[in-house]
Design an enzyme around this catalytic site. Structure first.
Site, mmCIF file in Angstrom:
data_model
loop_
_atom_site.group_PDB
_atom_site.id
_atom_site.type_symbol
_atom_site.label_atom_id
_atom_site.label_comp_id
_atom_site.label_asym_id
_atom_site.label_seq_id
_atom_site.Cartn_x
_atom_site.Cartn_y
_atom_site.Cartn_z
ATOM 1 N N ARG A 57 1.263 -1.044 0.219
ATOM 2 C CA ARG A 57 -0.062 0.375 0.159
ATOM 3 C C ARG A 57 0.910 1.209 -0.081
ATOM 4 N NH1 ARG A 57 -2.312 4.385 -0.526
ATOM 5 N NH2 ARG A 57 -4.209 4.975 0.378
ATOM 6 N N HIS B 112 2.004 7.375 1.700
ATOM 7 C CA HIS B 112 0.549 7.649 1.617
ATOM 8 C C HIS B 112 0.527 8.668 2.843
ATOM 9 C CE1 HIS B 112 -1.769 4.602 3.818
ATOM 10 N NE2 HIS B 112 -2.137 5.854 3.676
ATOM 11 N N HIS C 203 -2.784 10.810 5.424
ATOM 12 C CA HIS C 203 -4.235 11.388 5.623
ATOM 13 C C HIS C 203 -4.830 12.274 6.556
ATOM 14 C CE1 HIS C 203 -3.731 7.848 7.136
ATOM 15 N NE2 HIS C 203 -4.131 7.164 6.294
ATOM 16 N N GLU D 128 -5.042 6.907 12.027
ATOM 17 C CA GLU D 128 -5.484 5.753 11.228
ATOM 18 C C GLU D 128 -4.765 4.665 12.598
ATOM 19 O OE1 GLU D 128 -3.810 4.382 7.323
ATOM 20 O OE2 GLU D 128 -2.894 2.451 8.721
ATOM 21 N N HIS E 227 3.077 7.044 6.092
ATOM 22 C CA HIS E 227 3.272 6.392 6.270
ATOM 23 C C HIS E 227 2.912 4.906 5.261
ATOM 24 C CE1 HIS E 227 -1.615 6.452 7.026
ATOM 25 N NE2 HIS E 227 -1.584 5.559 6.796
ATOM 26 N N GLU F 9 -10.578 5.268 2.081
ATOM 27 C CA GLU F 9 -9.941 5.334 1.046
ATOM 28 C C GLU F 9 -8.852 5.165 -0.073
ATOM 29 O OE1 GLU F 9 -6.855 3.402 3.272
ATOM 30 O OE2 GLU F 9 -6.045 3.084 1.847
HETATM 31 MN MN MN Z 1 -3.063 5.165 5.485
#
Ligand code: MN
Ligand code: MN
Length: 406
Positions: A115, A118, A120, A124, A163, A186
């Site tokens: 993943r 990124h 946000h 999380e 992360h 997401e």
């Molecule tokens: Mn994340």
């Protein structure tokens, strides 16, 4: 204590008499249709597979009354976004409107699947449900973390901190993320590749002090999830990232933590800012209930409860003002939400262990137990409210048990 209705008009049959377990006028529930089976006819269009999963929705107990917003949903009905390297599916307040405080994501990463790097605007929280995963992050003081997590472990990234996640061998990783906002998707995260592709090349060159050509092969579209190569040892990655031990770990081994409540009916394990100090906006409880056991009647005064069912099957009734009371069934992969301070229980209705997570957008886990409250009232007060004798009151449990013993 039933009351007799003596005021029926001539020619109008007596209305059913409210009684214990059947409290309402007008009455609700199957037992109030006795002698009139046509009341139960239900031969219109139906999905029998769904019917079979939801006995309580199909045939609610007579104590259920009125309706309230849906508090059941499921990752099982959420579309998967599949890419080479893994998949994700989510439940946000856009689809599951009651879920205002927390949005959930269920994700799988293949061995080596990444993943992408990124961040946000929300925090999380995550729980590992299968396999192994390597996570990396850095905090606002410049302290990096690189950790491996496996089933039952948590991680927490404060809002805005970058992360990555990568599935490890042999079967990758599956986990559930919880963001501390029901609106977080997401698909609306800040992606490293998007930023670099949308920064003028001369600015990239100036920023890093290298020629523009250094970045000539960067992806022009984002990666989101992509297949990478399996990383080396954890120790080697930690050394390469410059990880030093520090006081605020980003992971917590919840399933291996000491239960705060444990008896023959099951156990409750808790992670909040008192023992998982970095997790300042999400408190959580891992609840394990044996067959026949039940999470006792209780509520949470400080936040809505967001539930994720890991295994087994359950029913829960949510009590609301009105009165309103609604009973729903839950299975593995399902999600439930109970608004702040609304009364509820969760009963194991299966023959196997029931396990689920309770999440709260709060720094502390908080609960009010009905039995604990009863045990700490002047007995006369309780006797007058419920028409109990002193002997009745003395037989009630005096404290909070979390789970009713079996
Ligand atoms: Mn994340
Ligand atoms: Mn609860």
């Amino acid at each position: 204590m039933s009351k007799t209705n003596t005021s029926a008009a001539p020619g109008v049959p007596n209305r059913p008499t409210p009684s214990f377990g059947n409290p309402d006028l007008p009455p609700e529930g199957r037992l109030n249709t006795a002698g009139n089976p046509e009341s139960l006819r239900s031969d219109g269009p139906r999905n029998q597979f769904i019917d079979s999963q939801f006995p309580s929705q199909l045939d609610p107990p007579a104590t259920d009354i009125s309706t309230q917003p849906f508090f059941w949903s499921s990752f099982n009905i959420s579309p998967k976004r599949i890419q080479n390297g893994g998949w994700a599916r989510e439940l946000t307040s856009e689809d599951f409107t009651i879920s205002e405080e927390i949005a959930g994501v269920n994700m799988h990463l293949a061995p080596g699947g990444i993943r992408e790097l990124h961040w946000h605007q929300t925090a999380e929280w995550a729980v590992m449900t299968r396999g192994k995963c390597r996570i990396t992050t850095i905090d606002a003081l410049g302290r990096p973390s690189v950790d491996d997590v496996e089933e039952g472990d948590l991680w927490y990234f404060p809002a805005g901190l970058p992360h990555s996640l990568q599935g490890l061998g042999p079967t990758g990783a599956e986990f559930v993320l919880a963001f501390d906002s029901g609106k977080q998707s997401e698909s609306n995260t800040l992606l490293l590749t998007d930023w670099l592709a949308h920064t003028p090349p001369d600015v990239l060159a100036k920023n890093f002090g290298v020629p523009q050509e250094t970045f000539r092969n960067i992806p022009l579209n984002n990666l989101w999830i992509f297949q990478g190569t399996l990383p080396g040892s954890l120790a080697a990655d930690q050394a390469a990232a410059g990880v030093q031990p520090h006081t605020e770990p980003v992971i917590f081994r919840l399933s291996r933590s000491k239960p705060v409540k444990e008896n023959s009916g099951g156990r409750i394990q808790i992670a909040d800012s008192t023992n998982f100090t970095i997790s300042k906006t999400i408190a959580s409880a891992l609840v394990t209930i044996e067959p026949g056991g039940m999470r006792e009647l209780h509520w949470h005064p400080n936040a809505d409860e967001w539930q994720y069912y890991l295994r087994g099957q359950a029913r829960m009734t949510v009590f609301n003002t009105g009165p309103k009371a609604t009973t729903n069934d839950f299975r593995a992969g399902d999600v439930g939400v109970v608004r702040k301070s609304l009364g509820h229980y969760v009963e194991n209705t299966g023959t196997d262990v029931l396990q689920f997570l309770e999440l709260f957008r709060a720094d502390r886990y908080e609960e009010v137990s009905l039995a604990e409250w009863f045990g700490h009232l002047p007995p006369e007060l309780l006797m007058q409210h419920l028409n109990l004798t002193r002997e009745d009151v003395e037989k009630l449990p005096k404290g909070r048990r979390g789970i009713v013993p079996v």
